[in-house]
Design a protein around this motif. Structure first.
Motif, PDB file in Angstrom:
ATOM      1  N   GLU B 410      -0.916  -9.056  11.372  1.00 28.24           N
ATOM      2  CA  GLU B 410      -0.879  -7.661  11.805  1.00 28.24           C
ATOM      3  C   GLU B 410       0.150  -6.837  11.029  1.00 28.24           C
ATOM      4  O   GLU B 410      -0.024  -5.630  10.865  1.00 28.24           O
ATOM      5  N   LEU B 411       1.178  -7.494  10.511  1.00 28.05           N
ATOM      6  CA  LEU B 411       2.140  -6.788   9.665  1.00 28.05           C
ATOM      7  C   LEU B 411       1.635  -6.754   8.220  1.00 28.05           C
ATOM      8  O   LEU B 411       1.685  -5.709   7.551  1.00 28.05           O
ATOM      9  N   SER B 413      -1.327  -6.778   7.090  1.00 25.54           N
ATOM     10  CA  SER B 413      -2.436  -5.848   6.865  1.00 25.54           C
ATOM     11  C   SER B 413      -1.901  -4.443   6.624  1.00 25.54           C
ATOM     12  O   SER B 413      -2.407  -3.715   5.767  1.00 25.54           O
ATOM     13  N   GLN B 414      -0.850  -4.067   7.338  1.00 23.91           N
ATOM     14  CA  GLN B 414      -0.279  -2.730   7.133  1.00 23.91           C
ATOM     15  C   GLN B 414       0.384  -2.634   5.762  1.00 23.91           C
ATOM     16  O   GLN B 414       0.231  -1.639   5.058  1.00 23.91           O
ATOM     17  N   GLN B 418      -1.088  -0.238   2.856  1.00 20.41           N
ATOM     18  CA  GLN B 418      -0.186   0.808   2.390  1.00 20.41           C
ATOM     19  C   GLN B 418       0.463   0.460   1.052  1.00 20.41           C
ATOM     20  O   GLN B 418       1.357   1.180   0.585  1.00 20.41           O
ATOM     21  N   TRP B 441      14.471   0.993   0.612  1.00 21.80           N
ATOM     22  CA  TRP B 441      13.335   1.731   1.197  1.00 21.80           C
ATOM     23  C   TRP B 441      12.292   0.744   1.743  1.00 21.80           C
ATOM     24  O   TRP B 441      11.774   0.921   2.846  1.00 21.80           O
ATOM     25  N   ARG B 444      13.377  -0.683   5.040  1.00 24.56           N
ATOM     26  CA  ARG B 444      13.250   0.298   6.138  1.00 24.56           C
ATOM     27  C   ARG B 444      11.790   0.464   6.535  1.00 24.56           C
ATOM     28  O   ARG B 444      11.446   0.537   7.715  1.00 24.56           O
ATOM     29  N   GLU B 445      10.923   0.490   5.546  1.00 29.07           N
ATOM     30  CA  GLU B 445       9.490   0.684   5.809  1.00 29.07           C
ATOM     31  C   GLU B 445       8.928  -0.485   6.636  1.00 29.07           C
ATOM     32  O   GLU B 445       8.193  -0.285   7.596  1.00 29.07           O
ATOM     33  N   ASN B 448      10.166  -0.466  10.187  1.00 29.78           N
ATOM     34  CA  ASN B 448       9.455   0.542  10.966  1.00 29.78           C
ATOM     35  C   ASN B 448       8.066   0.048  11.377  1.00 29.78           C
ATOM     36  O   ASN B 448       7.625   0.254  12.512  1.00 29.78           O
ATOM     37  N   MET B 449       7.391  -0.640  10.450  1.00 30.40           N
ATOM     38  CA  MET B 449       6.052  -1.173  10.760  1.00 30.40           C
ATOM     39  C   MET B 449       6.100  -2.201  11.873  1.00 30.40           C
ATOM     40  O   MET B 449       5.142  -2.366  12.626  1.00 30.40           O
ATOM     41  N   ARG B 451       7.903  -2.202  14.483  1.00 28.17           N
ATOM     42  CA  ARG B 451       8.136  -1.648  15.820  1.00 28.17           C
ATOM     43  C   ARG B 451       6.812  -1.359  16.538  1.00 28.17           C
ATOM     44  O   ARG B 451       5.787  -1.131  15.922  1.00 28.17           O
ATOM     45  N   GLY B 452       6.865  -1.331  17.833  1.00 25.24           N
ATOM     46  CA  GLY B 452       5.689  -0.966  18.641  1.00 25.24           C
ATOM     47  C   GLY B 452       4.689  -2.071  18.769  1.00 25.24           C
ATOM     48  O   GLY B 452       3.542  -1.853  19.092  1.00 25.24           O
TER      49      GLY B 452
END
Lengths: 314, 452
Positions: B410-411, B413-414, B418, B441, B444-445, B448-449, B451-452
């Motif tokens: 799930e990570l 794939s993002q 991207q 960067w 950090r990216e 952020n991915m 989270r949630g």
């Protein structure tokens, strides 16, 4: 005269003696019932195709990635914490505002040009100028993509032919942004043109004649007659276009896919990338809803202004 | 009013049903069966006739099992296949089984039927399955799909051997001949050698055609480059491993160095741009399946006859081959799951996998190492043997890789969609950042991915 005032002076009657009043009420009720039934298809369409999807999108935006738990507004918090998304906000605003301003200016200029053409020639020009607007944007954008193609750009070919340098239309961030705006303006300006042309035709000629007798210049005519008379249509057209441009997807998707380095991403393309392609539907829903409060706020005040001006005119 | 049980309404209803069936029918309906029906959505092959093998196999299997099989072929242009899978997963209705792009198996794992029994029998018969396919298909200890042959591709180097010899002094045909041996120079076929060759070809006007944008061709080859340097950006739990990661820094620096010898517009290239670069005769090398060569064979035969496919270069941590597999999953909400699994097992049998690969002109790669010896890769021409080294073979001493492995699906794939790996290079090469800034960067990216 209001029915209540006649009732006040009329002698009191026993209930049995007032069937016409009840019948009237029943009739009124029946009419509203009929009205409701007649508008029911429209209400169903709005409920099914607008209210339900919007509510569902709001609901989705409050879920976690796996859509198994309610996380409130955390998706929005996550997005605001993300550099790429903050750039998307800036890019979307830059794209929408620049494109709408250019469309409005070009549309206004074209409308003026057309308005002053003889009627016979005007039809031909009007038809031709509307062509970009009637071609499906995904298709026309593909045509533009071929012209901007990184390796075989026909525009660069022409530039080279006259001794100019090749421009990296889609490979350099600023040129890519400009390319996206060019295509959006090309596609959308005819809509402004046709709306403004209709508004121009509704301005009474006598106003210009009176102004000319008073010695008003062309600029003064434009400033004090044309623009005030077109104010409502300008407000509504700009509002409508702003909403549509903020929601634009196909041009970015076909032309740049958001690149290079996400520097041409706008809300819709980023929402699709995050939500559908990356499999994070709640966060994609949050991206797509992000501009909703701001646009609703703008829409409220623009429409309020239009209503006020209509009342003043009436 | 009815007579003999037939009413006017029933007649109309039947008529409407017939009309609707005519309009909405799936493109293929096979043997009328008594053992139920089966609907599959497969990736629509770009090779003309590439779907024919699956159609023929469905007919054959349907007749044997008396199952009515209908196949829909959905392409990935405009992400139609991904959208179909997303819609079906959301609505919990649709086909019995569907082709899934690499990361979609993980995304829908809880909606896919476990197929461990099928995989167990296939592995028992054909040996180990591709480890990348296993990484992508196995979730929570269960196989959630059967690695597919149709659509699965490697992305080795398709080289203009004449240009490479003339301008970089490397004889790729001698280095990687069309037999199971390594030639002279194969051990030196490294990313450093590659950059030197890229520079020489660039100076000669035949830059390597390597996309650096956000499409899969770009993400895949950069993923193999990173793997060659052991440059993992997360661990298996998804925790970033970027800070102080010298291997990652070295890989990024090489990517930046290499990008200077590529066409200036590679940052905007899509998956077709590298094909066009090769076919136009402007490029000495691309990383691609044989599709670029196949189009050249049709449109520019003088280019095709000078192409030779060789493995990707090696890094300090080994040689990795970019691999992009399709998986066929059976929906847990499907109506005929047993038959669906049986059908998938049938089409993965060696002779059937070979039929699929043959129809695609050698493009499709089966998921078993024991199936890399199909004749089609030996005999395809011109020149004969041009795609002999397209499948991964033991003498390549290589492993397949997918970008962002070993991050959880799930990570990953993002990160994949991207294109974080090409962007981190672009931020340095195009955006003017330092490598450390770009790595910060990246961290950090990813955080952020997560989270949630």
């Amino acid at each position: 005269m209001a029915p209540d005032s006649s009732a006040a002076v009329a002698p009191a009657r026993p209930p049995a003696a007032r069937p016409p009043s009840n019948a009237m009420k029943r009739f009124a009720r029946r009419r509203s019932t009929i009205a409701f039934l007649m508008t029911l298809p429209l209400i169903s369409v709005i409920a099914g195709l607008v209210a339900w999807p919007a509510s569902y999108a709001i609901y989705l935006a409050t879920l976690n990635r796996r859509m198994t738990a309610f996380i409130g507004l955390e998706n929005f918090d996550i997005l605001l914490d993300n550099e790429t998304f903050r750039a998307v906000i800036w890019q979307s605003c830059f794209f929408a505002i620049t494109a709408v301003l250019l469309k409005a200016l070009i549309g206004f200029w074209l409308a003026h040009m057309l308005h002053h053409l003889p009627t016979k020639g005007q039809r031909k020009w009007r038809g031709m100028l509307l062509v970009p607007w009637v071609i499906p944007p995904a298709l026309s954008t593909l045509g533009w993509w071929w012209m901007f193609d990184p390796s075989y750009s026909s525009i660069n070919y022409l530039l080279n032919a006259i001794g100019g340098p090749s421009i990296p239309w889609l490979g350099s961030p600023w040129w890519a942004r400009i390319s996206v705006i060019i295509v959006n303006v090309w596609y959308g300006a005819p809509f402004f043109m046709i709306m403004y042309l209709a508004a121009l035709k509704s301005v009474p000629e006598q106003l210009y004649e009176a102004a000319a007798i008073d010695g008003a210049s062309g600029w003064q005519g434009l400033r004090h007659i044309t623009l005030p008379m077109m104010q409502n249509i300008i407000s509504i057209t700009v509002l409508f276009s702003l909403i549509v441009t903020f929601a634009n997807y196909d041009i970015v998707r076909v032309l740049t896919n958001g690149g290079p380095r996400d520097l041409t991403q706008v809300f819709a393309s980023y929402a699709f990338q995050v939500g559908v392609l990356s499999g994070n539907i709640p966060r994609g829903a949050a991206v797509s809803l992000f501009m909703f409060p701001l646009l609703a706020f703008i829409a409220y005040f623009v429409l309020k202004g239009v209503n006020q001006r209509n009342k003043e005119m009436a | 009013m009815t007579k003999n049980g037939t009413s006017r309404r029933n007649v109309l209803r039947s008529g409407a049903g017939v009309a609707a069936a005519g309009v909405l029918a799936a493109p293929m309906v096979h043997a009328q069966g008594t053992a139920g029906s089966l609907r599959f959505a497969f990736w629509d092959h770009w090779v003309p006739g590439g779907n024919d093998a699956l159609k023929e196999l469905a007919t054959k299997w349907g007749e044997q099992k008396r199952v009515t099989v209908s196949l829909d072929f959905i392409n990935t242009t405009g992400n139609q296949l991904q959208l179909t899978a997303a819609a079906q997963a959301q609505s919990r209705s649709g086909h019995d089984g569907i082709s899934l792009t690499p990361w979609d198996v993980g995304a829908y794992s809880d909606k896919l039927e476990p197929v461990d029994d099928v995989i167990g029998r296939l592995v028992g018969k054909y040996g180990p399955i591709n480890p990348v396919a296993e990484f992508l298909c196995k979730h929570g200890g269960k196989w959630r799909g059967v690695p597919a042959t149709s659509g699965t591709q490697n992305k080795p180097a398709c080289v203009r051997f004449d240009l490479m010899l003339e301008h970089a002094g490397i004889d790729v045909r001698a280095m990687w001949p069309a037999n199971n041996t390594r030639g002279p120079g194969a051990d030196n076929w490294t990313w450093e050698t590659f950059v030197t060759a890229a520079e020489k070809c660039h100076k000669a006007g035949f830059s390597f055609g390597l996309p650096m944008g956000q499409f899969s061709d770009a993400v895949d080859w950069v993923g193999a480059l990173f793997a060659g340097y052991g440059a993992h950006i997360t661990d298996a739990t998804g925790k970033p491993t970027i800070r102080g990661n010298a291997k990652l820094k070295t890989a990024i620096e090489l990517g930046v160095r290499l990008s200077r010898f590529l066409p200036s517009d590679v940052w905007a290239w899509d998956d077709a741009s590298n094909n066009r670069a090769l076919i136009s005769g402007r490029s000495a090398l691309v990383f691609n399946p044989p599709s670029a060569w196949a189009v050249a064979k049709r449109d520019a035969p003088q280019v095709a006859e000078k192409c030779w496919t060789i493995p990707m270069p090696a890094g300090p941590e080994g040689r990795f081959l970019a691999y992009l597999p399709f998986t066929t999953g059976v929906w847990a909400f499907g109506r005929n799951k047993t038959a669906a699994k049986e059908f998938l097992e049938f089409i993965t049998q060696r002779e059937n996998a070979e039929a699929i690969t043959n129809k695609s002109g050698g493009y499709d790669i089966p998921p078993f190492a024991s199936m890399t010896d199909f004749k089609v890769w030996e005999t395809t021409s011109p020149p004969v043997g041009t795609i002999f080294n397209y499948p991964l073979k033991p003498h390549h001493q290589a492993r397949t890789s997918i970008a962002f492995e070993p991050a959880p699906a799930e990570l990953a794939s993002q990160m994949y969609i991207q294109a974080l790996n090409t962007k981190v290079i672009a931020r340095v090469a195009q955006g003017g950042e330092t490598v450390d800034q770009a790595m910060a960067w990246l961290e950090r990216e990813i955080n952020n991915m997560r989270r949630g």
